[in-house]
Design a protein around this motif. Sequence first.
Motif, PDB file in Angstrom:
ATOM      1  N   UNK A   1       0.809  -1.227   0.000  1.00 41.01           N
ATOM      2  CA  UNK A   1       0.000   0.000   0.000  1.00 41.01           C
ATOM      3  C   UNK A   1       0.833   1.264   0.000  1.00 41.01           C
ATOM      4  N   UNK A   2       2.150   1.132   0.001  1.00 40.77           N
ATOM      5  CA  UNK A   2       3.029   2.302   0.081  1.00 40.77           C
ATOM      6  C   UNK A   2       3.355   2.778  -1.331  1.00 40.77           C
ATOM      7  N   UNK A   3       2.915   3.985  -1.647  1.00 42.97           N
ATOM      8  CA  UNK A   3       3.220   4.562  -2.960  1.00 42.97           C
ATOM      9  C   UNK A   3       2.586   3.766  -4.093  1.00 42.97           C
ATOM     10  N   UNK A   4       3.189   3.879  -5.272  1.00 48.83           N
ATOM     11  CA  UNK A   4       2.733   3.131  -6.440  1.00 48.83           C
ATOM     12  C   UNK A   4       3.721   1.988  -6.683  1.00 48.83           C
ATOM     13  N   UNK A   5       3.320   0.790  -6.331  1.00 54.16           N
ATOM     14  CA  UNK A   5       4.189  -0.367  -6.482  1.00 54.16           C
ATOM     15  C   UNK A   5       4.348  -0.697  -7.971  1.00 54.16           C
ATOM     16  N   UNK A   6       5.603  -0.713  -8.454  1.00 50.79           N
ATOM     17  CA  UNK A   6       5.852  -0.901  -9.882  1.00 50.79           C
ATOM     18  C   UNK A   6       5.280  -2.218 -10.389  1.00 50.79           C
ATOM     19  N   UNK A   7       5.451  -3.284  -9.611  1.00 56.93           N
ATOM     20  CA  UNK A   7       4.991  -4.604 -10.033  1.00 56.93           C
ATOM     21  C   UNK A   7       3.471  -4.623 -10.219  1.00 56.93           C
ATOM     22  N   UNK A   8       2.749  -4.064  -9.257  1.00 59.46           N
ATOM     23  CA  UNK A   8       1.286  -4.047  -9.321  1.00 59.46           C
ATOM     24  C   UNK A   8       0.807  -3.126 -10.443  1.00 59.46           C
ATOM     25  N   UNK A   9       1.396  -1.954 -10.520  1.00 60.21           N
ATOM     26  CA  UNK A   9       0.985  -0.971 -11.522  1.00 60.21           C
ATOM     27  C   UNK A   9       1.217  -1.492 -12.934  1.00 60.21           C
ATOM     28  N   UNK A  10       2.389  -2.072 -13.192  1.00 58.12           N
ATOM     29  CA  UNK A  10       2.702  -2.542 -14.545  1.00 58.12           C
ATOM     30  C   UNK A  10       1.755  -3.648 -14.994  1.00 58.12           C
ATOM     31  N   UNK A  11       1.421  -4.557 -14.081  1.00 62.73           N
ATOM     32  CA  UNK A  11       0.501  -5.621 -14.471  1.00 62.73           C
ATOM     33  C   UNK A  11      -0.902  -5.061 -14.730  1.00 62.73           C
ATOM     34  N   UNK A  12      -1.302  -4.071 -13.951  1.00 57.42           N
ATOM     35  CA  UNK A  12      -2.600  -3.431 -14.161  1.00 57.42           C
ATOM     36  C   UNK A  12      -2.631  -2.702 -15.503  1.00 57.42           C
ATOM     37  N   UNK A  13      -1.528  -2.011 -15.841  1.00 54.02           N
ATOM     38  CA  UNK A  13      -1.457  -1.325 -17.128  1.00 54.02           C
ATOM     39  C   UNK A  13      -1.473  -2.322 -18.288  1.00 54.02           C
TER      40      UNK A  13
END
Length: 371
Positions: free
Chosen positions: A295-307
């Motif tokens: 939940x801290x900031x924008x996690x690259x791993x989560x964001x990239x998979x969502x994109x």
Amino acid sequence: MFRKDYMRGYGFSKFTPNELPKGGFDELLKLFLELLNYTSGDADEALAWLNELDKQYNITNDDYGMGDFIDELKQKGYLDEDKQNGNFNITAKTEQSIRQSALEEIFGKLKRSGKGNHRSPQSGQGDEKNAERREFEFGDSLDQIDMTQSIHNAQVNHGIGDFMMTERDLEVEEMDYKTLTSTVLMIDISHSMILYGEDRITPAKKVAMALAELIRTKYPKDTLDIVVFGNDAWPITLQDLPYLQVGPYHTNTYAGLELAADMLRRRKTHNKQIFMITDGKPTCLKEGTKYYKNSIGLDRKVVNKTLNMAAQCKRLKIPITTFMIAKDPYLQQFVRKFTETNGGKAFYSSLNGLGEYIFEDYIRNRRRTVR
């Protein structure tokens, strides 16, 4: 407020609002249905709140008390009583009344604000007239011809002494073509939807119920599926909506989009779209049987998979309209990137305007124009 005096003009008096009901079944029912939205369909809790309001504002009277109202709710099929424990449960009739009440509230605001009346950039033969006019072209239907304006054109072009009309005098009214549309409404039920003293889930539920009722009554050939997402994502039915609650969840936006896209792939309609109501960033992924959370900031791993899922929806020709009910700049930055990747749209909406935005966008998106 004012009253008109025909002898002396206008006389003004103090306006006293009358927002709370003053007794009677119909007035109390409106308030009861509204309270059910906040209690997630818990009839006993809603009635307890109604009793407290009655104590504070005297919304019943000596002729019609709260007991009379409860008896009438049972008689008219709005409540069932559990004979074993004495608890009340709402019925299917009440669920439909809640949806209808939400529709009237949101659609009424939409009509008053004038939203939803958008012309398409192109037009042609279709189902509904719009304000555009153009010269007659080969292939146009005869019932599109505006005869009054065409006669006027002939008089202007050729004079009125010896009336004649040519093809160039004919003017046609453009028509919008209303398409069948399949929509998935995604609702974020992560814990942040009730954090910071702001109830965000109740307006989201109300919008979902109103949209479902609009489609059911006005566009019955359209489809609406509803997906909720927290740590996981799952579909819910129309009957589940009044009882929907936020859980102790993170935000697995990827799972919600994956499920929504899979549901739309099975639909045979040409127009498909996803509406996503959320107040935050993606913070969770499911990897096998475990959850990856940050939940801290924008996690690259989560964001990239969502994109990546947003890009996949674009390839499937499924635009995503995101309704972000949060104002944090870094969240808006994520939404802008997400929207750019999908080619969809984003609204940074207040809770008060959420319903009107979604209705406006739905009605506009289900129209296309053809030549």
